[in-house]
Structure formats: C-alpha cells, structure tokens
Design a protein around this motif. Structure first.
Motif, short mmCIF file in Angstrom:
data_model
loop_
_atom_site.label_atom_id
_atom_site.label_comp_id
_atom_site.label_asym_id
_atom_site.label_seq_id
_atom_site.Cartn_x
_atom_site.Cartn_y
_atom_site.Cartn_z
N GLU A 22 -20.57 -1.41 6.54
CA GLU A 22 -21.27 -0.60 7.78
C GLU A 22 -20.36 -1.27 8.52
OE1 GLU A 22 -24.17 2.74 8.71
OE2 GLU A 22 -23.35 1.89 6.29
N THR A 26 -19.05 1.79 10.83
CA THR A 26 -18.85 1.60 12.62
C THR A 26 -17.91 1.51 13.24
OG1 THR A 26 -21.63 1.13 12.28
CG2 THR A 26 -20.80 0.93 14.45
N ARG A 72 -27.78 -6.68 11.01
CA ARG A 72 -28.40 -4.07 10.46
C ARG A 72 -28.98 -4.16 11.61
NH1 ARG A 72 -26.43 -2.47 6.55
NH2 ARG A 72 -27.14 -3.87 4.89
N GLN A 73 -29.55 -4.67 12.64
CA GLN A 73 -30.70 -4.14 13.97
C GLN A 73 -29.06 -4.21 15.31
OE1 GLN A 73 -33.29 -7.11 14.26
NE2 GLN A 73 -34.83 -6.03 14.11
N GLN A 76 -27.36 -0.98 14.14
CA GLN A 76 -28.06 0.56 13.44
C GLN A 76 -28.64 0.77 15.69
OE1 GLN A 76 -32.05 -0.40 11.99
NE2 GLN A 76 -30.90 -0.47 9.61
N GLN A 79 -25.27 2.65 16.16
CA GLN A 79 -25.10 4.23 16.04
C GLN A 79 -25.86 4.80 16.62
OE1 GLN A 79 -25.97 2.85 11.34
NE2 GLN A 79 -23.49 3.07 11.25
N ARG A 80 -27.41 3.84 16.67
CA ARG A 80 -27.92 5.23 17.66
C ARG A 80 -27.41 5.67 19.15
NH1 ARG A 80 -31.38 4.70 21.62
NH2 ARG A 80 -31.13 2.63 22.26
#
Length: 100
Positions: A22, A26, A72-73, A76, A79-80
């Motif tokens: 991931e 990204t 992971r945070q 994310q 990505q946000r």
C-alpha cells in the motif's frame, strides 16, 4: 490463551506485506521532483524500503502491531490529503471552465 507464536508471526507478516504494498502504491502518486531533481516517488520508495528493513528484526507482537497501526494511519492520511487536493483541483477546473 494467546495464539501460538508462529500464528502471530505469519499474520503480522501478511499485514506488514500488505502495508508495504500500500505504501508503494501510494508513492506512485508523487510525480514531482525534489530540490535535487530526483522524483519524490523514488525517494519515498527508497525511504519506505529502508524503514521496513530496519524494522524487520522486531519480534515483539505489541511493537509490531503499533507500527502497523501507525503506518496504516499515515498512509490513509496521505491518501485522504491527495483525495482532497484532487477534489479541489477538479472543483477549480469546473469553476474556471464555467466562467468562460
């Protein structure tokens, strides 16, 4: 009763690999170059590889879980932010083309 150690390791390994993939996906979104002229996606990919390699020897399941959650945070959040920037750009294009 806690799960057998080999079970925890294999589950964590799969989660780590999933997070790593991931992160690499990204990194592809960074197309611009840094001040040295190197593409940011290459720099970020190298840094991600280095971070994961440095953490490879970690055996404490709690530390691994914490690193996975934080990683992971972070992905994310990036990505946000990219999604918000894309939406803002799209809105601006629509707004600018409707003024003509």
């Amino acid at each position: 009763m806690s799960p057998p150690r080999h079970f925890v390791s294999s589950v964590s390994r799969g989660e780590v690999l999933s997070l790593y993939r991931e992160v690499l996906r990204t990194c592809r979104a960074f197309h611009h170059v840094n001040e040295s002229g190197r593409p940011w996606n290459a720099v970020l990919r190298e840094n991600a590889r280095k971070e994961f390699e440095e953490s490879r020897s970690e055996t404490d399941p709690l530390v691994i879980a914490r690193m996975l959650v934080v990683g992971r945070q972070s992905v994310q959040e990036i990505q946000r932010k990219f999604s918000q920037a894309d939406k803002a750009l799209e809105d601006r294009i629509v707004r600018d083309t409707s003024r003509r």
